[in-house]
Scaffold this active site. Structure first.
Site, PDB file in Angstrom:
ATOM      1  N   SER A  11       0.847  -1.206   0.000  1.00 28.19           N
ATOM      2  CA  SER A  11       0.000   0.000   0.000  1.00 28.19           C
ATOM      3  C   SER A  11       0.879   1.252   0.000  1.00 28.19           C
ATOM      4  O   SER A  11       2.100   1.169   0.110  1.00 28.19           O
ATOM      5  CB  SER A  11      -0.944   0.007   1.211  1.00 28.19           C
ATOM      6  OG  SER A  11      -0.212   0.182   2.403  1.00 28.19           O
ATOM      7  N   GLY A  12       0.223   2.396  -0.139  1.00 28.13           N
ATOM      8  CA  GLY A  12       0.864   3.699   0.050  1.00 28.13           C
ATOM      9  C   GLY A  12       2.123   3.921  -0.766  1.00 28.13           C
ATOM     10  O   GLY A  12       2.194   3.620  -1.964  1.00 28.13           O
ATOM     11  N   ILE A  13       3.135   4.440  -0.090  1.00 27.03           N
ATOM     12  CA  ILE A  13       4.383   4.852  -0.742  1.00 27.03           C
ATOM     13  C   ILE A  13       5.075   3.651  -1.406  1.00 27.03           C
ATOM     14  O   ILE A  13       5.569   3.750  -2.537  1.00 27.03           O
ATOM     15  CB  ILE A  13       5.304   5.540   0.305  1.00 27.03           C
ATOM     16  CG1 ILE A  13       4.656   6.861   0.770  1.00 27.03           C
ATOM     17  CG2 ILE A  13       6.697   5.775  -0.265  1.00 27.03           C
ATOM     18  CD1 ILE A  13       5.338   7.509   1.975  1.00 27.03           C
ATOM     19  N   ASP A  59       6.209 -10.762   7.866  1.00 31.93           N
ATOM     20  CA  ASP A  59       6.015  -9.777   8.931  1.00 31.93           C
ATOM     21  C   ASP A  59       7.412  -9.409   9.411  1.00 31.93           C
ATOM     22  O   ASP A  59       8.120 -10.239  10.000  1.00 31.93           O
ATOM     23  CB  ASP A  59       5.184 -10.397  10.065  1.00 31.93           C
ATOM     24  CG  ASP A  59       4.945  -9.401  11.194  1.00 31.93           C
ATOM     25  OD1 ASP A  59       5.717  -8.420  11.301  1.00 31.93           O
ATOM     26  OD2 ASP A  59       3.999  -9.610  11.969  1.00 31.93           O
ATOM     27  N   TYR A 150       7.820   7.528  17.370  1.00 29.45           N
ATOM     28  CA  TYR A 150       7.832   7.456  15.900  1.00 29.45           C
ATOM     29  C   TYR A 150       8.890   8.399  15.312  1.00 29.45           C
ATOM     30  O   TYR A 150       9.683   7.995  14.456  1.00 29.45           O
ATOM     31  CB  TYR A 150       6.443   7.793  15.333  1.00 29.45           C
ATOM     32  CG  TYR A 150       6.409   7.873  13.826  1.00 29.45           C
ATOM     33  CD1 TYR A 150       6.381   6.718  13.052  1.00 29.45           C
ATOM     34  CD2 TYR A 150       6.429   9.104  13.166  1.00 29.45           C
ATOM     35  CE1 TYR A 150       6.371   6.785  11.661  1.00 29.45           C
ATOM     36  CE2 TYR A 150       6.419   9.178  11.778  1.00 29.45           C
ATOM     37  CZ  TYR A 150       6.388   8.026  11.027  1.00 29.45           C
ATOM     38  OH  TYR A 150       6.384   8.094   9.655  1.00 29.45           O
ATOM     39  N   LYS A 154      12.380   7.699  12.964  1.00 28.22           N
ATOM     40  CA  LYS A 154      12.627   8.302  11.651  1.00 28.22           C
ATOM     41  C   LYS A 154      13.945   9.093  11.651  1.00 28.22           C
ATOM     42  O   LYS A 154      14.626   9.189  10.623  1.00 28.22           O
ATOM     43  CB  LYS A 154      11.433   9.173  11.258  1.00 28.22           C
ATOM     44  CG  LYS A 154      10.186   8.335  10.972  1.00 28.22           C
ATOM     45  CD  LYS A 154      10.398   7.489   9.734  1.00 28.22           C
ATOM     46  CE  LYS A 154       9.627   6.219   9.684  1.00 28.22           C
ATOM     47  NZ  LYS A 154       9.858   5.414   8.499  1.00 28.22           N
ATOM     48  N   THR A 185      -1.801   8.412   2.764  1.00 22.16           N
ATOM     49  CA  THR A 185      -1.721   6.946   2.729  1.00 22.16           C
ATOM     50  C   THR A 185      -2.524   6.401   3.916  1.00 22.16           C
ATOM     51  O   THR A 185      -3.035   7.168   4.733  1.00 22.16           O
ATOM     52  CB  THR A 185      -0.270   6.431   2.858  1.00 22.16           C
ATOM     53  OG1 THR A 185       0.174   6.678   4.198  1.00 22.16           O
ATOM     54  CG2 THR A 185       0.676   7.069   1.865  1.00 22.16           C
TER      55      THR A 185
HETATM   56  N1  LIG Z   1       2.258   8.793   4.876  1.00 23.57           N
HETATM   57  C1  LIG Z   1       2.966   9.708   5.499  1.00 23.57           C
HETATM   58  O1  LIG Z   1       2.483  10.818   5.832  1.00 23.57           O
HETATM   59  C2  LIG Z   1       4.422   9.461   5.793  1.00 23.57           C
HETATM   60  C3  LIG Z   1       5.224  10.549   6.155  1.00 23.57           C
HETATM   61  C4  LIG Z   1       6.566  10.319   6.446  1.00 23.57           C
HETATM   62  C5  LIG Z   1       7.080   9.042   6.363  1.00 23.57           C
HETATM   63  N2  LIG Z   1       6.257   7.981   6.021  1.00 23.57           N
HETATM   64  C6  LIG Z   1       6.863   6.653   5.976  1.00 23.57           C
HETATM   65  O2  LIG Z   1       6.556   6.041   4.745  1.00 23.57           O
HETATM   66  C7  LIG Z   1       6.646   4.630   4.880  1.00 23.57           C
HETATM   67  C8  LIG Z   1       5.472   3.975   4.168  1.00 23.57           C
HETATM   68  O3  LIG Z   1       4.279   4.310   4.835  1.00 23.57           O
HETATM   69  P1  LIG Z   1       2.936   4.717   4.092  1.00 23.57           P
HETATM   70  O4  LIG Z   1       2.663   6.129   4.418  1.00 23.57           O
HETATM   71  O5  LIG Z   1       2.990   4.314   2.679  1.00 23.57           O
HETATM   72  O6  LIG Z   1       1.887   3.852   4.944  1.00 23.57           O
HETATM   73  P2  LIG Z   1       1.007   2.568   4.614  1.00 23.57           P
HETATM   74  O7  LIG Z   1       0.162   2.796   3.417  1.00 23.57           O
HETATM   75  O8  LIG Z   1       0.359   2.223   5.901  1.00 23.57           O
HETATM   76  O9  LIG Z   1       2.099   1.467   4.207  1.00 23.57           O
HETATM   77  C9  LIG Z   1       2.865   0.796   5.151  1.00 23.57           C
HETATM   78  C10 LIG Z   1       3.424  -0.451   4.486  1.00 23.57           C
HETATM   79  O10 LIG Z   1       4.227  -1.148   5.456  1.00 23.57           O
HETATM   80  C11 LIG Z   1       3.791  -2.498   5.519  1.00 23.57           C
HETATM   81  N3  LIG Z   1       3.939  -3.024   6.861  1.00 23.57           N
HETATM   82  C12 LIG Z   1       3.394  -2.538   8.006  1.00 23.57           C
HETATM   83  N4  LIG Z   1       3.695  -3.334   9.043  1.00 23.57           N
HETATM   84  C13 LIG Z   1       4.466  -4.347   8.540  1.00 23.57           C
HETATM   85  C14 LIG Z   1       5.091  -5.486   9.088  1.00 23.57           C
HETATM   86  N5  LIG Z   1       4.984  -5.768  10.399  1.00 23.57           N
HETATM   87  N6  LIG Z   1       5.799  -6.300   8.288  1.00 23.57           N
HETATM   88  C15 LIG Z   1       5.898  -6.040   6.953  1.00 23.57           C
HETATM   89  N7  LIG Z   1       5.337  -4.974   6.371  1.00 23.57           N
HETATM   90  C16 LIG Z   1       4.623  -4.137   7.151  1.00 23.57           C
HETATM   91  C17 LIG Z   1       2.319  -2.473   5.111  1.00 23.57           C
HETATM   92  O11 LIG Z   1       1.929  -3.714   4.542  1.00 23.57           O
HETATM   93  P3  LIG Z   1       1.117  -4.899   5.254  1.00 23.57           P
HETATM   94  O12 LIG Z   1       0.091  -4.292   6.133  1.00 23.57           O
HETATM   95  O13 LIG Z   1       0.585  -5.675   4.084  1.00 23.57           O
HETATM   96  O14 LIG Z   1       2.158  -5.684   5.986  1.00 23.57           O
HETATM   97  C18 LIG Z   1       2.339  -1.403   4.039  1.00 23.57           C
HETATM   98  O15 LIG Z   1       2.682  -1.968   2.806  1.00 23.57           O
HETATM   99  C19 LIG Z   1       6.727   4.345   6.391  1.00 23.57           C
HETATM  100  O16 LIG Z   1       8.060   4.035   6.742  1.00 23.57           O
HETATM  101  C20 LIG Z   1       6.320   5.666   7.005  1.00 23.57           C
HETATM  102  O17 LIG Z   1       6.905   5.868   8.278  1.00 23.57           O
HETATM  103  C21 LIG Z   1       4.953   8.168   5.729  1.00 23.57           C
END
Ligand SMILES: NC(=O)c1ccc[n+]([C@@H]2O[C@H](COP(=O)([O-])OP(=O)(O)OC[C@H]3O[C@@H](n4cnc5c(N)ncnc54)[C@H](OP(=O)(O)O)[C@@H]3O)[C@@H](O)[C@H]2O)c1
Length: 263
Positions: A11-13, A59, A150, A154, A185
């Protein structure tokens, strides 16, 4: 053909990185927990591009499953690009957060990317080429706006990236830290935060496209919402100026205890 392994690809990024890298001709290894979503994405990418796509369900907070991903990074065909993207937030403040959930977050946001970078680097260094993208966050630089564990995880990603770049950059390995700000996301909902309360939300496609411009420019740190590159450069210069005092063997005069002259 180059191979990229993307964690958190479901999902997401991570999903957008996977789509963009497939469009660039990378063969992919998609990693996350959600089998259905990863298989659907793999089928979409195989249909849209002449690339091969492996799915690795793991996981990353589980030591054995994390090791399976590490094993893939150490095996053939070699992985040329690791995108350390999987991550999560945490419900509640530092004071109120569940310690068990906190430990799990540290495993996912800190432990997993560290061990995966280690697994990927050995082969990359031997081949003299490769790249690692570490997804951090702007909260690394603004913890006051996002207190709790968190932001600290980071900040670790930023420091790890800068240290790795210094160590393995001269060996032909490119390390990029990407610091997104608020991006639309699922992470918000997963962390119990109402996305509508957050101003200035960037669309995820825009975020990844900008981050890939930084990647192509071989930037060490890419912060997509910051308008002026000079702002980051000034921050770095201030850091280097501060660091110039770190080699002093005696405490600065301002920390010396004044002793009264003997009578
Ligand atoms: N969105 C923002 O505003 C933002 C801002 C700054 C940084 N980030 C960073 O961007 C990165 C991606 O996040 P996102 O925003 O794209 O969020 P997201 O849509 O919630 O995606 C998170 C991804 O991580 C996977 N994940 C979560 N727990 C896991 C686990 N225990 N084992 C393996 N995979 C796992 C999820 O897949 P499954 O659930 O299928 O395992 C999903 O694919 C993260 O590191 C986040 O800290 C996001």
């Amino acid at each position: 053909m180059s191979v990229a392994l993307v964690t958190g690809a479901s999902s997401g990024i991570g999903a957008v990185y996977s789509r963009r890298l497939a469009a660039r001709g990378y063969d992919l290894v998609l990693v996350a927990r959600d089998t259905q979503r990863l298989n659907a994405l793999a089928a979409e990418l195989r249909a849209a591009h002449p690339v091969s796509v492996e799915v690795l369900i793991a996981d990353l907070t589980d030591a054995e499953q994390l090791e399976q991903v590490g094993a893939r990074l150490r095996s053939d065909p070699p992985v040329d690009l690791l995108v350390n993207n999987a991550g999560a937030g945490l419900r509640g403040s530092f004071e109120t957060a569940d310690p068990v959930a906190m430990e799990k977050l540290l495993k996912l946001n800190v432990g997993a990317p560290t061990l995966l970078a280690s697994a990927a680097l050995k082969g990359m260094v031997a081949r003299g080429t490769g790249a690692i993208i570490n997804i951090g966050s702007v909260v690394a630089l603004a913890p006051e706006r996002f207190p709790g564990v968190y932001a600290a995880t980071k900040a670790y990603m930023l420091t790890l990236s800068q240290g790795l770049a210094a160590e393995v950059g001269p060996k032909g390995i490119y390390v990029q830290a990407v610091l997104p700000a608020a991006t639309r996301t699922e992470i918000w909902e997963r962390s119990g935060i109402d996305i509508n309360q957050i101003p200035g939300m960037m669309e995820v496609d825009d975020l990844v496209d900008a981050a890939l411009v930084g990647f192509d420019r071989r930037e060490a740190v890419t912060i997509p919402p910051v308008p002026e590159a000079a702002a980051w450069e000034a921050f770095e210069q201030a850091r280097f100026a501060l660091a110039s005092g770190f080699g002093n063997a005696t405490p600065a005069a301002r920390y010396r205890i004044e002793t009264a002259p003997a009578e």
